[in-house]
Design a protein around this motif. Structure first.
Motif, PDB file in Angstrom:
ATOM      1  N   ILE A   3       5.530  -7.090  -5.691  1.00  0.00           N
ATOM      2  CA  ILE A   3       4.398  -7.857  -5.182  1.00  0.00           C
ATOM      3  C   ILE A   3       3.358  -7.865  -6.290  1.00  0.00           C
ATOM      4  O   ILE A   3       2.979  -6.807  -6.803  1.00  0.00           O
ATOM      5  N   HIS A   4       2.904  -9.048  -6.657  1.00  0.00           N
ATOM      6  CA  HIS A   4       2.057  -9.190  -7.835  1.00  0.00           C
ATOM      7  C   HIS A   4       0.823 -10.019  -7.482  1.00  0.00           C
ATOM      8  O   HIS A   4       0.950 -11.130  -6.955  1.00  0.00           O
ATOM      9  N   PRO A  48       0.804  -1.229   0.000  1.00  0.00           N
ATOM     10  CA  PRO A  48       0.000   0.000   0.000  1.00  0.00           C
ATOM     11  C   PRO A  48       0.834   1.274   0.000  1.00  0.00           C
ATOM     12  O   PRO A  48       0.351   2.335  -0.366  1.00  0.00           O
ATOM     13  N   GLY A  49       2.090   1.184   0.373  1.00  0.00           N
ATOM     14  CA  GLY A  49       2.933   2.376   0.429  1.00  0.00           C
ATOM     15  C   GLY A  49       3.815   2.573  -0.778  1.00  0.00           C
ATOM     16  O   GLY A  49       4.568   3.551  -0.841  1.00  0.00           O
ATOM     17  N   THR A  97       9.171  -1.698  -5.505  1.00  0.00           N
ATOM     18  CA  THR A  97       9.935  -0.846  -4.605  1.00  0.00           C
ATOM     19  C   THR A  97      11.421  -1.090  -4.844  1.00  0.00           C
ATOM     20  O   THR A  97      11.819  -2.128  -5.374  1.00  0.00           O
ATOM     21  N   GLY A  98      12.223  -0.126  -4.446  1.00  0.00           N
ATOM     22  CA  GLY A  98      13.663  -0.206  -4.645  1.00  0.00           C
ATOM     23  C   GLY A  98      14.190   1.180  -4.991  1.00  0.00           C
ATOM     24  O   GLY A  98      13.459   1.997  -5.551  1.00  0.00           O
ATOM     25  N   PRO A  99      15.436   1.475  -4.653  1.00  0.00           N
ATOM     26  CA  PRO A  99      15.941   2.833  -4.844  1.00  0.00           C
ATOM     27  C   PRO A  99      15.921   3.305  -6.285  1.00  0.00           C
ATOM     28  O   PRO A  99      15.675   4.482  -6.552  1.00  0.00           O
ATOM     29  N   GLN A 100      16.146   2.408  -7.238  1.00  0.00           N
ATOM     30  CA  GLN A 100      16.187   2.841  -8.634  1.00  0.00           C
ATOM     31  C   GLN A 100      14.809   3.280  -9.121  1.00  0.00           C
ATOM     32  O   GLN A 100      14.659   4.348  -9.705  1.00  0.00           O
TER      33      GLN A 100
END
Length: 212
Positions: free
Chosen positions: A152-153, A51-52, A173-176
Motif C-alpha cells: 500500500i503506497h 496500520p498493522g 505484507t507477505g510471508p517473505q
C-alpha cells in the motif's frame, strides 16, 4: 506462489537487488532525510497505509520544480522507464486521465540470486484514492518466482517555499517480508528514497518529461 522457508527466506531478502528491483532503484544506500523522523501517517482522502504492517517506511524531499511537472512525471506511468531507476516496462490498464480506479502494470528484472534464477518482477497497482495535484494512494501485489509482496503506497504533494514537498509512505505484507521485517524495512527505505531522488532529478532537469 510458493513461500520460502527457513534460511531461504533470509537468503532471498538479503539479496538486496531482488526487492530493490521491486521499487526500481539502485542498491546504493540513501542518505538519511527528514522522512526518517517519526510523523503522522500519510493519507489520501482519509485512507493510509496498513496500520498493522511490520514493514513500513516514510520519507520526503523538496523538489524545486512546478507542481504540474512533478505530478505529470508521477502519474504518466507509461513514461516511468525513461526516468525511474530500473523499471523496464510500464503500461496503463485503463484509458483517460489518471484517476481513482486507474490500474497499471510495471515490470523490473530480478537478477539470479541464491534462491531463484533470473526472473522478472511484475507489479499490478490500482489507484484507490486520488486528489489531483495533492495525493495518490495505490495498492497491489508484486510477484516473482517464489515471492509475493502486497503493498500500500501513499504519496502527498504540498507547495512549500522552494518548491514542492513530496512525501511518501509504504507498507509491505507477505510471508517473505514479514519473516525478516528489519531487513525488508531497510530495503524498502532504500527503495523509497531512491524513487524520490529519481523524481527530483527528472523534475528539476526536465528529463523524462516527454515534452509535457
Amino acid at each position: 506462489m510458493s513461500a520460502f522457508t527457513g534460511t531461504g527466506i533470509r537468503a532471498a531478502l538479503c539479496t538486496t537487488t531482488l526487492l530493490l528491483g521491486l521499487l526500481g532503484t539502485s542498491a546504493a544506500p540513501a542518505a538519511a532525510g527528514p522522512g526518517d523522523r517519526p510523523g503522522a501517517p500519510l493519507t489520501c482522502r482519509g485512507k493510509g497505509v496498513d496500520p498493522g504492517a511490520s514493514v513500513r517506511h516514510r520519507t520526503e524531499t523538496v523538489i524545486d520544480a512546478p507542481l504540474h511537472t512533478i505530478w505529470k512525471l508521477q502519474t504518466d506511468v507509461a513514461r516511468w522507464p525513461s526516468w525511474k531507476g530500473s523499471v523496464t516496462g510500464a503500461e496503463r490498464l485503463d484509458h483517460g486521465p489518471f484517476r481513482k480506479g486507474s490500474a497499471f502494470r510495471w515490470t523490473l528484472p530480478v537478477p539470479p540470486n541464491p534462491v531463484t534464477p533470473a526472473t522478472e518482477m511484475e507489479i499490478t497497482s490500482t489507484v484507490g484514492q486520488l486528489k489531483r495535484g495533492s495525493c495518490i494512494r495505490w495498492t497491489g501485489p508484486a510477484t516473482a518466482e517464489g515471492l509475493r509482496i502486497d503493498g500500500i503506497h501513499v504519496w502527498t504533494f504540498t507547495k512549500v517555499p522552494g518548491g514542492v514537498r513530496v512525501a511518501t509512505e509504504e507498507t509491505h505484507t507477505g510471508p517473505q517480508v514479514e519473516a525478516v521485517p528489519g531487513i525488508a524495512t531497510e530495503i524498502l527505505r532504500q527503495g523509497l528514497e531512491a524513487w524520490l531522488r529519481d523524481l527530483k532529478t527528472a523534475a528539476e532537469t526536465g528529463s523524462g518529461a516527454g515534452g509535457h
